[in-house]
Design a protein around this motif. Structure first.
Motif, PDB file in Angstrom:
ATOM      1  N   TYR A   1      -7.679   5.217  -1.343  1.00 54.76           N
ATOM      2  CA  TYR A   1      -6.653   6.247  -1.386  1.00 54.76           C
ATOM      3  C   TYR A   1      -6.652   6.920  -2.763  1.00 54.76           C
ATOM      4  O   TYR A   1      -7.077   6.334  -3.759  1.00 54.76           O
ATOM      5  N   LYS A   2      -6.138   8.208  -2.736  1.00 57.51           N
ATOM      6  CA  LYS A   2      -6.121   9.011  -3.961  1.00 57.51           C
ATOM      7  C   LYS A   2      -4.998  10.041  -3.841  1.00 57.51           C
ATOM      8  O   LYS A   2      -4.797  10.618  -2.766  1.00 57.51           O
ATOM      9  N   PRO A   3      -4.266  10.324  -4.904  1.00 51.48           N
ATOM     10  CA  PRO A   3      -3.176  11.302  -4.836  1.00 51.48           C
ATOM     11  C   PRO A   3      -3.698  12.747  -4.983  1.00 51.48           C
ATOM     12  O   PRO A   3      -4.762  12.983  -5.568  1.00 51.48           O
ATOM     13  N   ILE A   4      -2.931  13.699  -4.424  1.00 47.68           N
ATOM     14  CA  ILE A   4      -3.194  15.130  -4.629  1.00 47.68           C
ATOM     15  C   ILE A   4      -2.134  15.603  -5.617  1.00 47.68           C
ATOM     16  O   ILE A   4      -0.947  15.707  -5.271  1.00 47.68           O
TER      17      ILE A   4
ATOM     18  N   ARG B   1      -1.297  18.332  -7.126  1.00 46.80           N
ATOM     19  CA  ARG B   1      -0.574  19.595  -7.040  1.00 46.80           C
ATOM     20  C   ARG B   1       0.624  19.491  -6.103  1.00 46.80           C
ATOM     21  O   ARG B   1       1.656  20.133  -6.332  1.00 46.80           O
ATOM     22  N   THR B   2       0.476  18.659  -5.051  1.00 47.53           N
ATOM     23  CA  THR B   2       1.547  18.571  -4.054  1.00 47.53           C
ATOM     24  C   THR B   2       2.284  17.247  -4.096  1.00 47.53           C
ATOM     25  O   THR B   2       3.351  17.116  -3.491  1.00 47.53           O
ATOM     26  N   GLY B   3       1.710  16.212  -4.759  1.00 47.62           N
ATOM     27  CA  GLY B   3       2.307  14.875  -4.743  1.00 47.62           C
ATOM     28  C   GLY B   3       1.961  14.100  -3.490  1.00 47.62           C
ATOM     29  O   GLY B   3       2.496  13.010  -3.273  1.00 47.62           O
ATOM     30  N   TRP B   4       1.096  14.669  -2.639  1.00 47.55           N
ATOM     31  CA  TRP B   4       0.665  13.960  -1.433  1.00 47.55           C
ATOM     32  C   TRP B   4      -0.374  12.898  -1.818  1.00 47.55           C
ATOM     33  O   TRP B   4      -0.812  12.799  -2.956  1.00 47.55           O
ATOM     34  N   SER B   5      -0.784  12.094  -0.820  1.00 53.31           N
ATOM     35  CA  SER B   5      -1.825  11.087  -1.029  1.00 53.31           C
ATOM     36  C   SER B   5      -2.713  11.058   0.194  1.00 53.31           C
ATOM     37  O   SER B   5      -2.216  11.057   1.331  1.00 53.31           O
ATOM     38  N   VAL B   6      -4.016  11.082  -0.045  1.00 50.39           N
ATOM     39  CA  VAL B   6      -4.988  11.080   1.040  1.00 50.39           C
ATOM     40  C   VAL B   6      -5.690   9.718   1.047  1.00 50.39           C
ATOM     41  O   VAL B   6      -5.945   9.133  -0.003  1.00 50.39           O
ATOM     42  N   ALA B   7      -5.977   9.223   2.272  1.00 48.51           N
ATOM     43  CA  ALA B   7      -6.566   7.883   2.395  1.00 48.51           C
ATOM     44  C   ALA B   7      -7.619   7.868   3.482  1.00 48.51           C
ATOM     45  O   ALA B   7      -7.539   8.620   4.461  1.00 48.51           O
ATOM     46  N   ILE B   8      -8.612   6.972   3.282  1.00 51.87           N
ATOM     47  CA  ILE B   8      -9.664   6.733   4.271  1.00 51.87           C
ATOM     48  C   ILE B   8      -9.644   5.244   4.616  1.00 51.87           C
ATOM     49  O   ILE B   8      -9.663   4.399   3.725  1.00 51.87           O
ATOM     50  N   VAL B   9      -9.609   4.887   5.895  1.00 50.65           N
ATOM     51  CA  VAL B   9      -9.591   3.503   6.370  1.00 50.65           C
ATOM     52  C   VAL B   9     -10.914   3.216   7.066  1.00 50.65           C
ATOM     53  O   VAL B   9     -11.330   3.982   7.949  1.00 50.65           O
ATOM     54  N   CYS B  10     -11.570   2.112   6.657  1.00 52.54           N
ATOM     55  CA  CYS B  10     -12.855   1.724   7.248  1.00 52.54           C
ATOM     56  C   CYS B  10     -12.801   0.252   7.644  1.00 52.54           C
ATOM     57  O   CYS B  10     -12.268  -0.592   6.907  1.00 52.54           O
ATOM     58  N   SER B  11     -13.362  -0.072   8.775  1.00 53.11           N
ATOM     59  CA  SER B  11     -13.434  -1.448   9.247  1.00 53.11           C
ATOM     60  C   SER B  11     -14.502  -2.216   8.465  1.00 53.11           C
ATOM     61  O   SER B  11     -15.567  -1.680   8.161  1.00 53.11           O
TER      62      SER B  11
ATOM     63  N   LEU C   1       0.833  -1.210   0.000  1.00 52.57           N
ATOM     64  CA  LEU C   1       0.000   0.000   0.000  1.00 52.57           C
ATOM     65  C   LEU C   1       0.867   1.259   0.000  1.00 52.57           C
ATOM     66  O   LEU C   1       0.586   2.223  -0.742  1.00 52.57           O
ATOM     67  N   ALA C   2       1.917   1.284   0.812  1.00 49.80           N
ATOM     68  CA  ALA C   2       2.815   2.450   0.872  1.00 49.80           C
ATOM     69  C   ALA C   2       3.443   2.708  -0.484  1.00 49.80           C
ATOM     70  O   ALA C   2       3.561   3.864  -0.930  1.00 49.80           O
ATOM     71  N   GLN C   3       3.851   1.628  -1.163  1.00 55.28           N
ATOM     72  CA  GLN C   3       4.465   1.770  -2.487  1.00 55.28           C
ATOM     73  C   GLN C   3       3.478   2.362  -3.482  1.00 55.28           C
ATOM     74  O   GLN C   3       3.829   3.237  -4.284  1.00 55.28           O
ATOM     75  N   ASP C   4       2.206   1.888  -3.460  1.00 60.56           N
ATOM     76  CA  ASP C   4       1.200   2.393  -4.390  1.00 60.56           C
ATOM     77  C   ASP C   4       0.874   3.856  -4.117  1.00 60.56           C
ATOM     78  O   ASP C   4       0.725   4.662  -5.051  1.00 60.56           O
ATOM     79  N   MET C   5       0.743   4.220  -2.837  1.00 60.96           N
ATOM     80  CA  MET C   5       0.359   5.601  -2.509  1.00 60.96           C
ATOM     81  C   MET C   5       1.474   6.578  -2.848  1.00 60.96           C
ATOM     82  O   MET C   5       1.214   7.662  -3.384  1.00 60.96           O
ATOM     83  N   THR C   6       2.725   6.239  -2.574  1.00 61.31           N
ATOM     84  CA  THR C   6       3.827   7.163  -2.862  1.00 61.31           C
ATOM     85  C   THR C   6       4.092   7.273  -4.361  1.00 61.31           C
ATOM     86  O   THR C   6       4.718   8.238  -4.805  1.00 61.31           O
ATOM     87  N   SER C   7       3.623   6.269  -5.135  1.00 63.60           N
ATOM     88  CA  SER C   7       3.803   6.328  -6.586  1.00 63.60           C
ATOM     89  C   SER C   7       2.644   7.039  -7.280  1.00 63.60           C
ATOM     90  O   SER C   7       2.601   7.088  -8.507  1.00 63.60           O
ATOM     91  N   GLY C   8       1.693   7.574  -6.483  1.00 56.52           N
ATOM     92  CA  GLY C   8       0.612   8.381  -7.057  1.00 56.52           C
ATOM     93  C   GLY C   8      -0.551   7.581  -7.613  1.00 56.52           C
ATOM     94  O   GLY C   8      -1.261   8.071  -8.497  1.00 56.52           O
TER      95      GLY C   8
END
Length: 806
Positions: free
Chosen positions: A287-290, A292-302, A261-268
């Motif tokens: 998860y989804k990348p931003i 403009r900044t190269g960041w990635s935002v994520a939501i975790v649900c049980s 997951l970390a690899q996928d999020m940091t790769s956009g």
């Protein structure tokens, strides 16, 4: 009648159980399929919901950053215009950025080193909000000193190199209390396109945590943002913010799914992934990348939050299904029992029929369905059983008569074969043992033997087929053997006559394989003829050799196939202690459970050496029984063992005389016989008997052995041992066997009796045995008188009681 709550042995209970199980399986499969579809729909909807929330978060963040970028770009022209103005104008511009943009907490214009020589190497007007002040007072100061070489900083170097705006990695500003911030840097160029400064705007990211908290739409859900290098910018666990990356966290948890997951999020990348959370268990992350900044935002649900309502609905459905199955069981228990009640009554009626009451009353059936058809079938069965029982009674009576007749036939057949062993307990020259095991009540195998004139006549045969027809033909063959061999000493002639008689009117095309032999007991000379039978096994034992070989046999057809066949005579001489083992193909063709044959090799290996005939048969029977095991016997099996055991007795007296064929020499013969009897110390009666027997034999030779007018010698040799006195009479005349003459019927009158035969009859009555041989062109007649009281013989062959010398 009392019923159990649920009798699993009854038809109604088993039928109800099958129906319940079938319905239960259908309902469970339906519920499972529905649950799968419901969960798929829930997951699809939650994915859409999370995607919308992520898009909103991205738009919000993009909006803030666009506003900051716009504020910077709006002051670019003013900065360029005032580069020649007093330096205090630059401080005014940075303060104005803060006043007009509340999102900006700090602004700076960092000029190229030595851009203003009078200001020295560094000149970077900087204004910022005092975050500890309630009013947010704006403070201005100069950046750049020996301790802060801003031209080497990332926020300065990157936009200068790219000649484009650049958002720095978030960092913690400790100047005004620990605040998470990021800086937007924008390169400035003069009218000639030459770079001369970087305009920056510091933005606080505290609002990000508040915004991410608003994305929590489940009790146990949470959200977070990571930077370009995977560093946590927001997270419910505050200790992770700006101190750890998602990759290092996954490595510390030893979680391969989280590392992916970390690899996928940091790769956009954008997507959804399922993983196991230490706190929430099975969880989903969207998860989804931003961009403009190269960041990635994520939501975790049980997953439990996702499917909570589905689980509740499933539980309710399970309770409903259980209730329906219990209701169905109650209905089936009573309904099926009512419908199948006639079956119980039919069962009781059938039990009565089984106990012998064929007229048992059947239950009345009113419905015109399968029960009525069953009722009609039972009525037909009762009538059919009554008729069959009557027929069976008649069949059993007939069967009983047939079995009785077969038993009688079996006894008769057994009586036809030799059954007393040892058959000649008074003889020391022969050891015989035989055995027959029929495949059915009566069989088609035969064996027989008897001694006549010091010759052992024996045979073994196998009739084609089995059962009663074979047993009848066996009886015929055995009777012919006895009848013909009484007057014919040659095996080939006996078999030829048997073949001619049995081939007549043989409409059933039955035949007999037969081996017939004649063993001369005094000499061991064996003459035999084989009619398509298995060759006997010759077991030779002496001081020089011990071997088991098959007796050579010519190829002759079985008896009864074709009349007029010329059978061949064969001859050999067997030594003392030699055993002749005869058998039928029921031995070599015996099969085991796997249909393998016993065969000749196993038979030869199973025969022991240096043992009695009975022991040979016994061990062979044990060997074939061990081989066949539980397999059913498929053919009659007969075995006959003949062991030649003649002992050489010491001759204590011997005397001979030679005469010519002249009656005038009879006084010499009488004197010779008297001298022998005197030497043997016979009484007058025995001496007279010896004279009568010898004179009758010699006179017969003098009269008939030689042609009229031809002189010939007659040699008489007397030999005595402790057991018997033997006279051997030999001549070179024409072949003549006196032992083949038919026995004289002394009960007939003189007129009724045929001429001839009285002399031979007299000899046989006076002597204990008479034996004839044609050897080396000589007639050899041997007469024996025992010197001890003998036992009666068995099996019906000729015998006499010897007289003892006084």
């Amino acid at each position: 009648m009392k019923y159990k709550l649920w009798n699993y042995k009854s038809f109604s209970a088993r039928l109800s159980l099958w129906v319940i199980l079938t319905v239960a399986v259908i309902l469970l499969v339906t519920a499972l399929v529905a649950n799968i579809f419901v969960r798929d729909n829930i997951l699809r909807e939650e994915k859409l919901r999370a995607t919308g929330a992520l898009n909103n978060a991205e738009e919000h963040i993009e909006g803030v950053f666009i506003a900051v970028e716009t504020a910077i770009k709006n002051h670019v022209s003013e900065i360029k215009k005032n580069t020649q103005a007093p330096h205090e104008e630059m401080y005014r511009i940075t303060r104005e950025m803060l006043e007009t943009n509340p999102m900006i907490v700090g602004a700076a214009i960092a000029f190229e080193p030595n851009y203003y020589p009078e200001k020295g190497r560094y000149f970077s007007p900087y204004s910022y909000r005092d975050m500890q002040s309630k009013k947010g007072t704006i403070i201005s100061k100069q950046l750049g000193a020996a301790t802060y070489d801003y031209p080497t900083m990332e926020w300065y170097q990157v936009p200068k190199k790219l000649m484009n705006g650049y958002w720095s990695e978030p960092y913690c500003d400790t100047g005004g209390g620990e605040i998470t911030m990021t800086t937007y840097s924008y390169p400035l160029k003069d009218d000639q396109g030459k770079f001369f400064a970087v305009s920056t705007a510091d933005v606080s990211l505290d609002w990000l945590s508040q915004m991410m908290d608003s994305l929590k739409y489940y009790k146990h859900s949470y959200s977070f943002i990571i930077s370009r290098d995977g560093t946590f910018l927001t997270h419910p666990i505050k200790d992770l913010v700006l101190t750890e990356t998602l990759s290092s966290f996954a490595e510390r948890q030893n979680d391969a799914e989280l590392a992916k997951l970390a690899q996928d999020m940091t790769s956009g990348k954008t997507g959804m992934q399922q993983f196991h959370s230490p706190n929430l268990g099975r969880s989903f992350i969207f998860y989804k990348p931003i961009s403009r900044t190269g960041w990635s935002v994520a939501i975790v649900c049980s997953a439990d939050d996702f499917f909570h309502h589905a689980t509740q609905v499933g539980f309710i459905v399970a309770v409903i299904i259980l209730f329906m199955l219990l209701l169905l069981a109650f209905i089936l228990r009573n309904g099926v029992r009512y419908l199948t009640q006639p079956l119980v009554q039919f069962t009781n009626a059938v039990n009565e029929v089984a106990n012998g009451n064929l007229q048992a009353t059947l239950p009345k059936v009113k419905t015109k369905d399968e029960m009525m058809r069953l009722y009609n079938s039972f009525i037909t069965m009762q009538q059919s059983l009554t008729q069959q029982m009557e027929e069976l009674k008649q069949v059993n009576e007939q069967k009983g008569r047939i079995e009785g007749e077969l038993k009688v036939a079996s006894n008769i057949q057994g009586a036809m074969l030799p059954k007393i062993f040892p058959p000649y307990p008074d003889r020391d020259d022969i050891d015989i043992y035989g055995q027959q095991t029929p495949a059915k009540a009566v069989g088609g195998d035969l064996y027989d033997f008897y001694i006549r004139d010091e010759k052992l006549f024996f045979c073994i045969g196998d009739v084609s087929g089995k059962g009663v027809p074979a047993s009848l033909l066996m009886a015929v063959a055995r009777s012919l053997f006895r009848t013909l061999s009484m007057h014919e000493p040659h095996p080939d002639r006996i078999i030829s006559q048997m073949n001619d008689r049995m081939a007549e009117d043989n409409d059933q095309s039955m035949f007999v394989t037969l081996f017939l032999g004649v063993l001369d007991l005094p000499t061991g000379r064996l003459r035999y003829c084989n009619a398509g039978h298995n060759p006997p096994l010759l077991i030779t034992e002496n001081d020089f050799v011990k071997q088991k070989v098959f007796l050579p046999c010519d190829s002759n057809i079985p008896i009864g196939i074709m009349g007029g066949w010329k059978y061949t005579l064969q001859e050999t001489t067997i030594d003392v202690s030699t055993t002749l083992f005869l058998y039928t193909d029921g031995l070599t063709e015996a099969e085991d459970m796997g249909h393998q044959l016993f065969g000749e090799e196993r038979m030869v290996n199973a025969i022991p050496l240096s043992t009695t005939s009975q022991e040979i048969i016994k061990q062979m029977t044990a060997a074939v029984n061990a081989f066949t095991g539980e397999a059913e016997q498929s053919d009659d099996l007969s075995m006959l063992a003949i062991r030649y055991t003649r002992l050489q007795h010491l001759v204590r007296f011997q005397k001979g005389i030679t005469l010519v064929n002249n009656i005038e020499q009879m006084p010499q013969l009488t004197a010779y016989v008297d001298s022998v009897c005197e030497e043997m110390e016979f009484d007058d009666v025995t001496t007279m008997q010896m004279n009568l027997a010898i004179e009758e034999a010699v006179v017969n030779i003098m009269n008939y052995a030689y042609p009229k007018g031809e002189q010939g010698d007659i040699r008489i040799l007397a030999q005595a041992s402790d057991q018997c006195l033997k006279f051997t009479i030999s001549d070179s005349g024409m072949p003549f066997d006196p032992t083949t003459r038919r026995a004289v019927d002394t009960t007939l009158s003189v007129e009724e009796r045929p001429i001839g035969g009285l002399g031979i009859h007299l000899i046989t009555q006076l002597m204990d045995s008479i034996n004839y041989e044609r050897k080396d062109n000589k007639n050899i007649l041997t007469l024996r008188k025992k010197l001890f009281t003998a036992h009666p013989s068995v099996n019906g062959e000729h015998s006499s009681i010897s007289k003892t010398a006084e």
